[in-house]
Design a protein around this motif. Structure first.
Motif, PDB file in Angstrom:
ATOM      1  N   GLY A  43       6.657   9.911 -10.545  1.00  0.00           N
ATOM      2  CA  GLY A  43       5.744  10.510  -9.590  1.00  0.00           C
ATOM      3  C   GLY A  43       4.511  11.145 -10.197  1.00  0.00           C
ATOM      4  N   GLU A  44       4.416  11.169 -11.524  1.00  0.00           N
ATOM      5  CA  GLU A  44       3.256  11.752 -12.210  1.00  0.00           C
ATOM      6  C   GLU A  44       2.393  10.644 -12.786  1.00  0.00           C
ATOM      7  OE1 GLU A  44       4.023  15.207 -14.750  1.00  0.00           O
ATOM      8  OE2 GLU A  44       6.112  15.090 -14.083  1.00  0.00           O
ATOM      9  N   ILE A  45       1.080  10.858 -12.730  1.00  0.00           N
ATOM     10  CA  ILE A  45       0.135   9.866 -13.231  1.00  0.00           C
ATOM     11  C   ILE A  45      -0.258  10.249 -14.653  1.00  0.00           C
ATOM     12  CG2 ILE A  45      -2.140   8.829 -12.907  1.00  0.00           C
ATOM     13  CD1 ILE A  45      -1.753   9.489  -9.866  1.00  0.00           C
ATOM     14  N   PHE A  46      -0.060   9.310 -15.574  1.00  0.00           N
ATOM     15  CA  PHE A  46      -0.378   9.527 -16.975  1.00  0.00           C
ATOM     16  C   PHE A  46      -1.544   8.641 -17.380  1.00  0.00           C
ATOM     17  CE2 PHE A  46       3.916  11.006 -16.681  1.00  0.00           C
ATOM     18  CZ  PHE A  46       3.989  12.053 -17.580  1.00  0.00           C
ATOM     19  N   GLU A  47      -2.530   9.245 -18.028  1.00  0.00           N
ATOM     20  CA  GLU A  47      -3.608   8.471 -18.629  1.00  0.00           C
ATOM     21  C   GLU A  47      -3.164   8.124 -20.034  1.00  0.00           C
ATOM     22  OE1 GLU A  47      -8.398   8.679 -19.549  1.00  0.00           O
ATOM     23  OE2 GLU A  47      -7.379  10.456 -18.813  1.00  0.00           O
ATOM     24  N   MET A  48      -3.133   6.842 -20.329  1.00  0.00           N
ATOM     25  CA  MET A  48      -2.629   6.375 -21.613  1.00  0.00           C
ATOM     26  C   MET A  48      -3.747   6.335 -22.651  1.00  0.00           C
ATOM     27  SD  MET A  48       0.384   6.179 -20.573  1.00  0.00           S
ATOM     28  CE  MET A  48       1.174   5.603 -22.058  1.00  0.00           C
ATOM     29  N   SER A  49      -3.352   6.415 -23.896  1.00  0.00           N
ATOM     30  CA  SER A  49      -4.301   6.341 -25.005  1.00  0.00           C
ATOM     31  C   SER A  49      -4.953   4.964 -25.036  1.00  0.00           C
ATOM     32  CB  SER A  49      -3.587   6.562 -26.335  1.00  0.00           C
ATOM     33  OG  SER A  49      -3.003   7.826 -26.378  1.00  0.00           O
ATOM     34  N   PRO A  50      -6.165   4.894 -25.592  1.00  0.00           N
ATOM     35  CA  PRO A  50      -6.786   3.572 -25.776  1.00  0.00           C
ATOM     36  C   PRO A  50      -5.907   2.717 -26.693  1.00  0.00           C
ATOM     37  CG  PRO A  50      -8.368   5.328 -26.156  1.00  0.00           C
ATOM     38  CD  PRO A  50      -7.029   5.981 -26.027  1.00  0.00           C
ATOM     39  N   LEU A  51      -6.044   1.416 -26.580  1.00  0.00           N
ATOM     40  CA  LEU A  51      -5.276   0.502 -27.423  1.00  0.00           C
ATOM     41  C   LEU A  51      -6.086   0.187 -28.678  1.00  0.00           C
ATOM     42  CD1 LEU A  51      -3.906  -1.894 -24.665  1.00  0.00           C
ATOM     43  CD2 LEU A  51      -2.770   0.060 -25.728  1.00  0.00           C
ATOM     44  N   PHE A  52      -5.667   0.766 -29.794  1.00  0.00           N
ATOM     45  CA  PHE A  52      -6.370   0.573 -31.057  1.00  0.00           C
ATOM     46  C   PHE A  52      -5.828  -0.656 -31.788  1.00  0.00           C
ATOM     47  CE2 PHE A  52      -6.860   5.165 -30.210  1.00  0.00           C
ATOM     48  CZ  PHE A  52      -8.243   5.201 -30.168  1.00  0.00           C
ATOM     49  N   LEU A  53      -6.504  -1.051 -32.846  1.00  0.00           N
ATOM     50  CA  LEU A  53      -6.152  -2.268 -33.585  1.00  0.00           C
ATOM     51  C   LEU A  53      -4.691  -2.317 -34.033  1.00  0.00           C
ATOM     52  CD1 LEU A  53      -9.378  -2.898 -35.694  1.00  0.00           C
ATOM     53  CD2 LEU A  53      -8.522  -4.221 -33.758  1.00  0.00           C
ATOM     54  N   PRO A  54      -4.115  -1.248 -34.615  1.00  0.00           N
ATOM     55  CA  PRO A  54      -2.705  -1.354 -35.023  1.00  0.00           C
ATOM     56  C   PRO A  54      -1.780  -1.695 -33.851  1.00  0.00           C
ATOM     57  CG  PRO A  54      -3.716   0.563 -36.040  1.00  0.00           C
ATOM     58  CD  PRO A  54      -4.699   0.029 -35.030  1.00  0.00           C
ATOM     59  N   HIS A  55      -2.004  -1.079 -32.704  1.00  0.00           N
ATOM     60  CA  HIS A  55      -1.194  -1.372 -31.516  1.00  0.00           C
ATOM     61  C   HIS A  55      -1.359  -2.826 -31.116  1.00  0.00           C
ATOM     62  CE1 HIS A  55      -0.167  -1.554 -27.232  1.00  0.00           C
ATOM     63  NE2 HIS A  55       0.587  -0.493 -27.433  1.00  0.00           N
ATOM     64  N   GLY A  56      -2.601  -3.281 -31.020  1.00  0.00           N
ATOM     65  CA  GLY A  56      -2.878  -4.655 -30.607  1.00  0.00           C
ATOM     66  C   GLY A  56      -2.322  -5.683 -31.568  1.00  0.00           C
ATOM     67  N   SER A  57      -2.436  -5.410 -32.855  1.00  0.00           N
ATOM     68  CA  SER A  57      -1.944  -6.337 -33.870  1.00  0.00           C
ATOM     69  C   SER A  57      -0.426  -6.472 -33.807  1.00  0.00           C
ATOM     70  CB  SER A  57      -2.377  -5.841 -35.260  1.00  0.00           C
ATOM     71  OG  SER A  57      -1.777  -6.619 -36.263  1.00  0.00           O
TER      72      SER A  57
END
Length: 194
Positions: A43-57
């Protein structure tokens, strides 16, 4: 006021927990356009961190490995990324990767009944992924949950949901071959993770 007395009720404020339908309506109306990625958890809205290169890779390599493993032995299963999972009436997490069985599935959102495995890549969200998300996935019956800890260079595999926890957990280093605990014969090669 004469004989009338004012009645004062001492009451805590009521917290409104958004439903999935309210969240989707807000999204369609553009309420989140300036926020980036958002998800609804309990029920809570969370703004997520940007997706940086390590995450994407890491996500790209894991997705490729899962797709290859599925194509070889599991044609009825699909790997989807990223996709929203309607976990319950108040939760719509956006999982990094879902392994699902789509045969005969109707509707626009994935639901726990078609999910075989959820994978989250944690570059900056490890506490969230091992806290609220883990409890949510266990409570809604996700059979298997993997968390790729980018900084720790490991993958945590959880299965056998019980209440708000998973009864079984194992840890694998990046580079290991990982066997699914709930999809017999599914082996995911993580040798290319950096």
């Amino acid at each position: 006021m004469g004989d009338e007395q004012a009645i004062i009720v001492d009451r805590e404020p009521v917290v409104h927990r958004f439903t999935v339908e309210e969240f989707l309506a807000l999204d369609e109306a553009g309420a989140f356009d300036n926020l980036g990625r958002v998800e609804l958890i309990e029920g809570e809205i969370f703004e997520m961190s940007p997706l940086f290169l390590p995450h994407g890779s890491i996500l790209a390599e894991l997705t490729a490995s899962v797709v290859i493993a599925l194509r070889e032995r599991f044609p009825a299963l699909s790997a989807l990324t990223p996709v929203s999972l309607r976990s319950d009436d108040h939760s719509l997490p956006e999982a990094d990767l879902l392994v699902v069985e789509l045969n005969g599935t109707e509707g626009d959102l994935a639901t726990p009944d078609i999910v075989r495995l959820v994978l989250e890549v944690s570059a900056s969200s490890l506490r969230h992924d091992l806290g609220r998300k883990l409890r949510l996935y266990a409570r809604t019956g996700v059979p298997e949950y993997w968390v790729a800890d980018v900084k720790g260079r490991r993958i945590l595999r959880f299965h056998s949901p019980s209440g708000e926890a998973f009864a079984e957990q194992a840890e694998f280093a990046f580079g290991d071959m990982i066997a699914s605990a709930t999809i017999p014969g599914l082996l995911v090669d993580t040798a290319r993770l950096r």
